[in-house]
Design an enzyme around this catalytic site. Structure first.
Site, mmCIF file in Angstrom:
data_model
loop_
_atom_site.group_PDB
_atom_site.id
_atom_site.type_symbol
_atom_site.label_atom_id
_atom_site.label_comp_id
_atom_site.label_asym_id
_atom_site.label_seq_id
_atom_site.Cartn_x
_atom_site.Cartn_y
_atom_site.Cartn_z
ATOM 1 N N LYS A 93 0.829 -1.216 0.000
ATOM 2 C CA LYS A 93 0.000 0.000 0.000
ATOM 3 C C LYS A 93 0.856 1.256 0.000
ATOM 4 O O LYS A 93 0.485 2.260 -0.592
ATOM 5 C CB LYS A 93 -0.947 -0.007 1.200
ATOM 6 C CG LYS A 93 -2.074 -1.018 1.029
ATOM 7 C CD LYS A 93 -3.262 -0.678 1.885
ATOM 8 C CE LYS A 93 -4.388 -1.666 1.625
ATOM 9 N NZ LYS A 93 -5.444 -1.593 2.624
ATOM 10 N N LYS B 136 -3.845 -11.155 -6.852
ATOM 11 C CA LYS B 136 -5.154 -11.519 -6.288
ATOM 12 C C LYS B 136 -6.239 -10.581 -6.828
ATOM 13 O O LYS B 136 -5.951 -9.433 -7.178
ATOM 14 C CB LYS B 136 -5.108 -11.503 -4.752
ATOM 15 C CG LYS B 136 -5.100 -10.140 -4.146
ATOM 16 C CD LYS B 136 -5.515 -10.153 -2.670
ATOM 17 C CE LYS B 136 -5.619 -8.694 -2.230
ATOM 18 N NZ LYS B 136 -6.116 -8.411 -0.939
ATOM 19 N N LYS C 149 -10.524 -5.302 -4.791
ATOM 20 C CA LYS C 149 -11.485 -4.200 -4.958
ATOM 21 C C LYS C 149 -10.842 -3.006 -5.628
ATOM 22 O O LYS C 149 -11.491 -2.229 -6.289
ATOM 23 C CB LYS C 149 -11.945 -3.693 -3.577
ATOM 24 C CG LYS C 149 -12.774 -4.600 -2.769
ATOM 25 C CD LYS C 149 -13.199 -3.858 -1.492
ATOM 26 C CE LYS C 149 -13.392 -4.775 -0.335
ATOM 27 N NZ LYS C 149 -12.453 -4.624 0.756
HETATM 28 P P1 TYM Z 1 -10.519 -6.804 2.928
HETATM 29 O O1 TYM Z 1 -11.623 -5.814 3.071
HETATM 30 O O2 TYM Z 1 -9.407 -6.474 2.002
HETATM 31 O O3 TYM Z 1 -11.088 -8.195 2.502
HETATM 32 C C1 TYM Z 1 -12.174 -8.786 3.187
HETATM 33 C C2 TYM Z 1 -12.001 -10.301 3.227
HETATM 34 O O4 TYM Z 1 -11.939 -10.823 1.902
HETATM 35 C C3 TYM Z 1 -10.774 -11.643 1.765
HETATM 36 N N1 TYM Z 1 -10.278 -11.489 0.383
HETATM 37 C C4 TYM Z 1 -10.078 -12.505 -0.454
HETATM 38 N N2 TYM Z 1 -10.234 -13.835 -0.331
HETATM 39 C C5 TYM Z 1 -9.949 -14.612 -1.399
HETATM 40 N N3 TYM Z 1 -9.510 -14.122 -2.582
HETATM 41 C C6 TYM Z 1 -9.324 -12.792 -2.766
HETATM 42 N N4 TYM Z 1 -8.911 -12.319 -3.936
HETATM 43 C C7 TYM Z 1 -9.613 -11.913 -1.665
HETATM 44 N N5 TYM Z 1 -9.554 -10.570 -1.498
HETATM 45 C C8 TYM Z 1 -9.951 -10.331 -0.236
HETATM 46 C C9 TYM Z 1 -9.794 -11.084 2.787
HETATM 47 O O5 TYM Z 1 -8.827 -12.033 3.145
HETATM 48 C C10 TYM Z 1 -10.713 -10.734 3.934
HETATM 49 O O6 TYM Z 1 -10.987 -11.867 4.729
HETATM 50 N N6 TYM Z 1 -7.829 -5.945 7.019
HETATM 51 C C11 TYM Z 1 -8.996 -6.633 6.518
HETATM 52 C C12 TYM Z 1 -10.276 -6.233 7.215
HETATM 53 C C13 TYM Z 1 -10.247 -6.390 8.691
HETATM 54 C C14 TYM Z 1 -10.370 -7.613 9.394
HETATM 55 C C15 TYM Z 1 -10.326 -7.260 10.780
HETATM 56 C C16 TYM Z 1 -10.535 -8.937 9.010
HETATM 57 C C17 TYM Z 1 -10.107 -5.385 9.606
HETATM 58 N N7 TYM Z 1 -10.167 -5.913 10.856
HETATM 59 C C18 TYM Z 1 -10.401 -8.222 11.775
HETATM 60 C C19 TYM Z 1 -10.618 -9.908 10.013
HETATM 61 C C20 TYM Z 1 -10.550 -9.556 11.362
HETATM 62 C C21 TYM Z 1 -9.146 -6.296 5.051
HETATM 63 O O7 TYM Z 1 -8.705 -5.275 4.587
HETATM 64 O O8 TYM Z 1 -9.929 -7.160 4.365
#
Ligand code: TYM
Length: 334
Positions: free
Chosen positions: A115, A197, A200
């Site tokens: 990032k 990957k 978004k």
């Molecule tokens: P975020 O918002 O980027 O993604 C949300 C969830 O989706 C999963 N994910 C994927 N899984 C499979 N293939 C992909 N291409 C893919 N892209 C995203 C992520 O692994 C995630 O589970 N930091 C975290 C949000 C967060 C969080 C937490 C998660 C904040 N606090 C506490 C768990 C527990 C994030 O940015 O996820």
């Protein structure tokens, strides 16, 4: 334990529109685990401002995400679905945990490095301590399990390290959380570059299937998905595009790779893409319909937002007060 059940916590950022990766890697597992655990699902809007957001857009996306959680099948009566920014304990615990996290640990975080590269003009301290806020999210509810995609594993590991370090000093304050990674769909790749990957924030809209894409768009994106010139449906690292399509198909239809390979034996990439597209459309169509109904019912959604924030606030205070006491903050005078 809470109400006789183990605790589950997970969250998603309210930036961009959720992708099929978010659904298959996380949301789908949340729904499958929901009955077994006492669940907290957060819309992590505080994490979102680590990169610049347009305020009205962020508000809109956060509300859409709340509606999407429910539309995907999470019952907001049984599960606590809430905005992170509505529960003050996340920021308060994050501050304390910052004092138990080493700069050297944060320097190793690959997501920060990525990032920082992407947002070189805004490498702020929030971006750097992002994993500590994430640790606070999880530890605040004494979560036993955290279902995430593979990309969040490093953040889960640092959460466990911070919790273990705190416990070693102050006794058993935090439950050490276990990650839960689904057998299928834990890393869905870009349709345009299967070495990356699905994300978004990808600039190329054809790289990702968004959960709100209409059926024609979904099918068009799959038909354009990058494959290879082998012309043979196989599951291996030399054919990452085809492998990704098979992963999506298997996760979307709960099929094993072996069964899918049998099903597609002798078929061409066109047929595979068509079948993957159909399997995804079958998930997205009802989800989108429910999403629109939920968003249209303002009072219903507002009521969920209010009551669940109160539930989360109550649940989180127990841990927060305990931690504040342990580190030596003066007791409140009543
Ligand atoms: P975020 O918002 O980027 O993604 C949300 C969830 O989706 C999963 N994910 C994927 N899984 C499979 N293939 C992909 N291409 C893919 N892209 C995203 C992520 O692994 C995630 O589970 N930091 C975290 C949000 C967060 C969080 C937490 C998660 C904040 N606090 C506490 C768990 C527990 C994030 O940015 O996820």
């Amino acid at each position: 334990m809470l109400n006789g059940k183990k605790v589950l916590f997970s969250g998603m950022q309210a930036t961009g529109t959720l992708t099929l990766g978010n659904y298959l890697g996380a949301l789908k597992n949340w729904i499958e685990l929901a009955d077994e655990y006492e669940c907290f699902y957060s819309v992590v809007d505080m994490h979102s401002i680590t990169v610049r957001q347009e305020p009205s857009e962020l508000r809109k996306k956060a509300r859409n995400l709340m509606a999407l959680y429910i539309a995907a099948g999470l019952d907001p009566e049984d599960n606590c679905i809430y905005y992170q920014s509505h529960v003050s304990g996340h920021a308060e615990l994050a501050w304390i945990l910052n004092c138990f996290t080493y700069v050297g640990e944060l320097n190793r975080m690959t997501q920060f490095k990525d990032k920082a590269r992407k947002h070189a003009d805004n490498i702020n301290a929030g971006l750097y301590t992002y994993p500590v806020l994430m640790a606070a999210d999880i530890l605040l509810y004494q979560a036993d399990v955290v279902p995430v995609g593979i990309d969040q594993m490093q953040h889960l590991e640092i959460t466990r390290d911070i919790a273990g370090r705190f416990n070693a000093i102050y006794g058993d304050v935090f439950t050490i959380p276990e990650p839960y990674i689904g057998k299928q769909g834990a890393k869905i790749m870009s349709l345009q570059d299967p070495s990356k990957k699905m994300s978004k924030s990808d600039e190329n809209p054809n790289a990702s299937i968004y959960l709100l894409d209409d059926p024609d768009t979904v099918m068009r994106k799959f038909k354009r998905a990058v494959t290879d010139s082998e012309a043979c449906i196989a599951y291996n690292d030399e054919q990452p595009g085809v492998k990704n399509l098979l992963d999506i198909y298997c996760a979307a239809t709960n099929t094993s790779i072996d069964d899918a390979l049998k099903e597609f034996e002798g078929q061409g990439y066109g047929q595979l893409k068509e079948a993957v597209g159909e399997s995804v459309i079958a998930i997205l169509k009802p989800l989108q319909q429910r999403f629109n109904e939920i968003l249209a019912d303002k009072d219903y959604l507002d009521n969920i937002i209010k009551t669940n924030a109160e539930r989360a606030q109550t649940a989180s205070l127990k841990t927060l007060r305990k931690v504040q006491k342990k580190v030596g903050f003066p007791e409140r005078v009543r």
